[in-house]
Motif scaffolding. Structure first.
Motif, mmCIF file in Angstrom:
data_model
loop_
_atom_site.group_PDB
_atom_site.id
_atom_site.type_symbol
_atom_site.label_atom_id
_atom_site.label_comp_id
_atom_site.label_asym_id
_atom_site.label_seq_id
_atom_site.Cartn_x
_atom_site.Cartn_y
_atom_site.Cartn_z
ATOM 1 N N ARG A 1 0.650 -0.776 -0.293
ATOM 2 C CA ARG A 1 0.493 0.038 0.055
ATOM 3 C C ARG A 1 0.959 0.839 -0.138
ATOM 4 O O ARG A 1 0.719 1.874 -0.746
ATOM 5 N N PHE A 2 2.042 1.317 0.386
ATOM 6 C CA PHE A 2 2.379 2.409 1.165
ATOM 7 C C PHE A 2 4.015 2.191 0.311
ATOM 8 O O PHE A 2 4.616 3.336 0.051
ATOM 9 N N GLY A 3 4.057 0.984 -0.384
ATOM 10 C CA GLY A 3 5.429 1.254 -1.223
ATOM 11 C C GLY A 3 5.327 1.396 -2.771
ATOM 12 O O GLY A 3 5.546 1.540 -3.506
ATOM 13 N N ASP A 4 3.644 0.806 -2.850
ATOM 14 C CA ASP A 4 3.186 0.818 -4.550
ATOM 15 C C ASP A 4 2.572 1.403 -5.501
ATOM 16 O O ASP A 4 2.537 2.351 -5.609
ATOM 17 N N ALA A 5 1.268 1.011 -4.330
ATOM 18 C CA ALA A 5 -0.433 1.378 -4.755
ATOM 19 C C ALA A 5 -0.399 2.994 -4.641
ATOM 20 O O ALA A 5 -0.890 3.717 -5.032
ATOM 21 N N LEU A 6 0.590 3.741 -3.225
ATOM 22 C CA LEU A 6 -0.933 5.514 -2.570
ATOM 23 C C LEU A 6 0.301 5.984 -4.334
ATOM 24 O O LEU A 6 -0.050 6.628 -4.545
ATOM 25 N N PRO A 7 1.823 5.632 -4.071
ATOM 26 C CA PRO A 7 2.659 6.705 -5.284
ATOM 27 C C PRO A 7 1.956 6.166 -7.432
ATOM 28 O O PRO A 7 2.294 7.460 -7.192
ATOM 29 N N ALA A 8 1.464 5.301 -7.035
ATOM 30 C CA ALA A 8 0.744 5.195 -8.222
ATOM 31 C C ALA A 8 -0.625 5.730 -7.935
ATOM 32 O O ALA A 8 -0.254 6.515 -9.564
ATOM 33 N N ALA A 9 -1.099 5.515 -7.252
ATOM 34 C CA ALA A 9 -2.361 6.755 -7.130
ATOM 35 C C ALA A 9 -2.074 8.052 -7.488
ATOM 36 O O ALA A 9 -3.189 8.905 -7.508
ATOM 37 N N LEU A 10 -1.461 8.564 -6.441
ATOM 38 C CA LEU A 10 -1.235 9.471 -6.476
ATOM 39 C C LEU A 10 0.355 10.735 -6.885
ATOM 40 O O LEU A 10 0.133 11.722 -7.750
ATOM 41 N N GLY A 11 0.360 10.122 -7.734
ATOM 42 C CA GLY A 11 1.397 10.056 -9.063
ATOM 43 C C GLY A 11 2.539 10.344 -8.782
ATOM 44 O O GLY A 11 3.556 11.763 -9.111
ATOM 45 N N LEU A 12 2.826 10.222 -6.925
ATOM 46 C CA LEU A 12 4.685 10.493 -6.736
ATOM 47 C C LEU A 12 5.386 9.396 -6.565
ATOM 48 O O LEU A 12 5.290 7.778 -6.946
ATOM 49 N N GLN A 13 6.684 10.029 -6.408
ATOM 50 C CA GLN A 13 8.109 8.657 -5.990
ATOM 51 C C GLN A 13 7.700 8.202 -4.984
ATOM 52 O O GLN A 13 7.055 8.686 -3.928
ATOM 53 N N SER A 14 7.539 6.909 -4.948
ATOM 54 C CA SER A 14 7.447 6.158 -3.742
ATOM 55 C C SER A 14 8.787 6.541 -2.824
ATOM 56 O O SER A 14 10.029 6.534 -3.165
ATOM 57 N N ILE A 15 8.485 5.972 -1.533
ATOM 58 C CA ILE A 15 9.302 6.244 -0.613
ATOM 59 C C ILE A 15 10.207 4.647 -0.886
ATOM 60 O O ILE A 15 11.391 4.908 -0.237
ATOM 61 N N LYS A 16 9.728 4.557 -1.224
ATOM 62 C CA LYS A 16 10.945 2.935 -1.829
ATOM 63 C C LYS A 16 12.352 2.856 -2.514
ATOM 64 O O LYS A 16 13.286 3.079 -2.228
ATOM 65 N N HIS A 17 12.083 4.861 -3.075
ATOM 66 C CA HIS A 17 13.135 5.641 -3.269
ATOM 67 C C HIS A 17 14.379 5.767 -2.694
ATOM 68 O O HIS A 17 15.253 6.032 -2.996
ATOM 69 N N SER A 18 13.574 6.131 -1.126
ATOM 70 C CA SER A 18 15.132 6.609 -0.536
ATOM 71 C C SER A 18 15.365 5.248 0.375
ATOM 72 O O SER A 18 14.578 4.388 0.856
ATOM 73 N N ALA A 19 16.524 4.688 0.278
ATOM 74 C CA ALA A 19 16.689 3.327 1.031
ATOM 75 C C ALA A 19 16.672 3.853 2.199
ATOM 76 O O ALA A 19 16.156 2.667 3.422
ATOM 77 N N LEU A 20 17.437 4.448 2.767
ATOM 78 C CA LEU A 20 16.580 5.302 4.491
ATOM 79 C C LEU A 20 15.707 4.973 5.061
ATOM 80 O O LEU A 20 15.120 4.123 6.099
ATOM 81 N N LEU A 21 14.431 5.670 4.169
ATOM 82 C CA LEU A 21 13.404 5.752 4.616
ATOM 83 C C LEU A 21 12.480 4.266 4.389
ATOM 84 O O LEU A 21 11.849 4.222 5.732
ATOM 85 N N TRP A 22 13.174 4.032 3.690
ATOM 86 C CA TRP A 22 12.105 2.770 3.124
ATOM 87 C C TRP A 22 12.695 1.457 4.203
ATOM 88 O O TRP A 22 11.978 1.072 4.728
ATOM 89 N N ALA A 23 13.799 2.098 4.396
ATOM 90 C CA ALA A 23 14.348 0.487 5.592
ATOM 91 C C ALA A 23 13.652 1.114 7.175
ATOM 92 O O ALA A 23 13.698 0.147 7.849
ATOM 93 N N SER A 24 13.744 2.307 7.508
ATOM 94 C CA SER A 24 12.693 2.801 8.242
ATOM 95 C C SER A 24 11.620 2.190 8.925
ATOM 96 O O SER A 24 11.011 2.075 9.778
#
Length: 251
Positions: A163-186
């Motif tokens: 939901r947070f790594g794929d669906a939200l950015p796709a639905a909102l047209g924004l870059q995923s939090i996955k693009h920040s390794a530090l944020l995604w790990a946190s």
């Protein structure tokens, strides 16, 4: 005229809005009935509800994701203080083992450290539901539902990582939090801590007296909860720029 004035005095005095909600409340008074208004467009709105023994009342409704974020910040800050206190109380026994003498600090640390993680993730759950548009759609590119067109309700029932790594950015047209390794790990670490608290695995429940890095208490002692509220705020800012900074500036 006198009776009318008396009737007004009987009712509760209107509550003055805090600095957090003042400007948005004024905006809400004008626009809250406007067609197409999104919940995420306002920090607070004038709500109406029935209060037992009083009747219909109007009040300023809280921005729940942000309120929960504030709770997570407070609990995390206190847990960090307790961790320092517990560390200072350590004593080495005659057999060489190190014990924490301040049992109050260590118990409260586990309580508030776990609650900070749970509340931070709850804040993100509420945030996702708030900012996701009514007409949101998402088509998974992998998994059991690959190629299926999912609507808003189906998106909100996806597993947290998707939901947070794929669906939200796709639905909102924004870059995923996955693009920040530090944020995604946190994010994943906070999710794991939340799950360890409310969905503990049997092997961790029955590991008393043994060193178990996966046990909730072990993870809290290892300081894995530190930074959880900052992570939640960063996720909110990624998917709704200005969401937290604007609220923070009005406190």
């Amino acid at each position: 005229m006198t009776s009318k004035r008396r009737q007004r005095k009987k009712g509760p005095a209107p509550t003055k809005p805090s600095a957090l909600v003042d400007r948005r409340v004024r905006q809400a008074r004008v626009t809250m009935e406007a067609p197409g208004l999104r919940v995420g467009d306002i920090l607070a709105a004038v709500a109406v509800a029935e209060m037992p023994g009083v009747g219909e009342v109007r009040f300023y409704e809280a921005l729940m994701p942000y309120v929960l974020l504030l709770d997570a910040r407070r609990d995390e800050k206190r847990a960090v203080q307790l961790l320092a206190r517990a560390r200072k109380s350590r004593k080495r026994q005659s057999d060489g083992e190190i014990h924490i003498a301040d049992s109050t600090a260590i118990v409260d640390l586990q309580h508030l450290g776990a609650r900070a993680c749970i509340t931070a993730m709850e804040a993100l759950e509420a945030f996702a539901a708030e900012i996701l548009p009514v007409d949101a759609v998402y088509t998974p590119k992998a998994g059991k539902r690959v190629g299926e067109r999912l609507d808003r309700e189906q998106i909100l029932w996806l597993k947290t990582k998707e939901r947070f790594g794929d669906a939200l950015p796709a639905a909102l047209g924004l870059q995923s939090i996955k693009h920040s390794a530090l944020l995604w790990a946190s994010f994943k670490r906070a999710l794991a801590l939340r799950n360890a608290a409310i969905h503990p695995k049997p092997e961790h429940l029955h590991s008393f007296g043994k060193l178990d890095p996966g046990r909730l208490s072990s993870r809290i002692i290892a300081e894995e909860f530190v930074g959880v509220s900052e992570m939640a705020a960063a996720v909110m800012e990624r998917y709704s720029p200005g969401y937290v900074t604007t609220a923070d500036s009005r406190r």
